[in-house]
Write an enzyme that holds these catalytic residues in place. Structure first.
Site, PDB file in Angstrom:
ATOM      1  N   PHE A  11       0.839  -1.095   0.133  1.00  0.00           N
ATOM      2  CA  PHE A  11       0.083   0.042  -0.191  1.00  0.00           C
ATOM      3  C   PHE A  11       0.894   1.239   0.075  1.00  0.00           C
ATOM      4  O   PHE A  11       1.918   1.366   0.569  1.00  0.00           O
ATOM      5  CB  PHE A  11      -0.847  -0.009   1.316  1.00  0.00           C
ATOM      6  CG  PHE A  11      -2.021  -0.809   1.227  1.00  0.00           C
ATOM      7  CD1 PHE A  11      -3.106  -0.674   0.908  1.00  0.00           C
ATOM      8  CD2 PHE A  11      -1.568  -2.247   1.610  1.00  0.00           C
ATOM      9  CE1 PHE A  11      -4.258  -1.567   0.932  1.00  0.00           C
ATOM     10  CE2 PHE A  11      -2.697  -3.087   1.888  1.00  0.00           C
ATOM     11  CZ  PHE A  11      -3.736  -2.978   1.632  1.00  0.00           C
ATOM     12  N   ASP A  12       0.498   2.123  -0.881  1.00  0.00           N
ATOM     13  CA  ASP A  12       0.943   3.623  -0.603  1.00  0.00           C
ATOM     14  C   ASP A  12       0.382   4.049   0.863  1.00  0.00           C
ATOM     15  O   ASP A  12      -0.461   3.506   1.309  1.00  0.00           O
ATOM     16  CB  ASP A  12       0.595   4.491  -1.565  1.00  0.00           C
ATOM     17  CG  ASP A  12       0.630   6.029  -1.108  1.00  0.00           C
ATOM     18  OD1 ASP A  12       1.891   6.286  -1.063  1.00  0.00           O
ATOM     19  OD2 ASP A  12      -0.309   6.875  -1.333  1.00  0.00           O
TER      20      ASP A  12
END
Length: 219
Positions: A11-12
């Site tokens: 994930f960002d």
């Protein structure tokens, strides 16, 4: 019944796992006003999200870049816990991924320490197998190096990984790394631009995201 669609889900952080958009926009606007004495629109500030501060300011204002990076970081850290917000549904997505056996990671253009502070601030105390910050690589998103570094740390093939992000640079980095890119619209980027960038899927809700990452199987 459910199953993990991807062994590794990366994930960002900003605009994906936590709502940091108000903090980032305010930090950019303060920095431009403080250093240059000019106004910065929210639209333009949002368009800068996803890249490192050094790259962002270095390309736009090379003569002032060092001071702008320092000004941004000082103001952002001072107001961090005040302006950061959780995103409803994200903990449930992470819980379900852990339950089905996916390994989780975060790849951000922020420092690792700032990412970990943000995760704690919004109560995401999940078992992230890797957290990659800007200091881990010399090249940054949209370059694939940070994502490839995360995969290498986990001993995973990039093709077994998905990267979830809210910005065009996230989609570009994932494609360049050979990972599946999924865009979310609750952050900086809009549906059309994320699709145009090459997102394999773009979702508007955490429920949609969970449905893609953890497909349901009939009994």
């Amino acid at each position: 019944m459910s199953r993990a669609q991807h062994p590794v889900v990366l994930f960002d952080f900003d605009g994906t796992l936590a709502n940091t958009i108000p903090l980032i926009v305010a930090s950019f606007r303060h920095t431009v006003a403080e250093v240059l004495g000019t106004d910065l629109s929210e639209t333009e500030a949002r368009s800068w999200i996803g890249r490192t501060l050094v790259d962002t300011f270095g390309e736009r204002y090379p003569a002032h870049a060092d001071r702008m990076v320092r000004t941004y970081r000082d103001w952002s850290l001072t107001h961090h816990d005040e302006l950061i917000r959780s995103i409803a549904g994200v903990p449930s997505v992470l819980d379900e991924l852990v339950a089905v056996g996916s390994r989780l990671g975060v790849v951000s253009s922020k420092s690792e320490a700032t990412v970990r502070r943000g995760l704690a601030a919004v109560g995401l105390h999940h078992d992230f197998a890797v957290v990659v910050g800007l200091e881990a690589t010399t090249a940054h998103k949209p370059n694939p190096d940070p994502l490839l570094h995360a995969a290498a740390e986990l001993g995973a093939d990039p093709s077994d990984c998905v990267y979830v992000g809210d910005a065009v640079v996230d989609i570009h980095a994932a494609l360049a790394a050979g990972m599946r890119p999924i865009g979310v619209t609750w952050g900086a980027g809009g549906r059309e631009e994320l699709l145009a960038a090459g997102g394999s899927a773009v979702v508007d809700t955490t429920e949609e995201l969970l449905g893609i990452l953890v497909p349901r199987l009939s009994a």
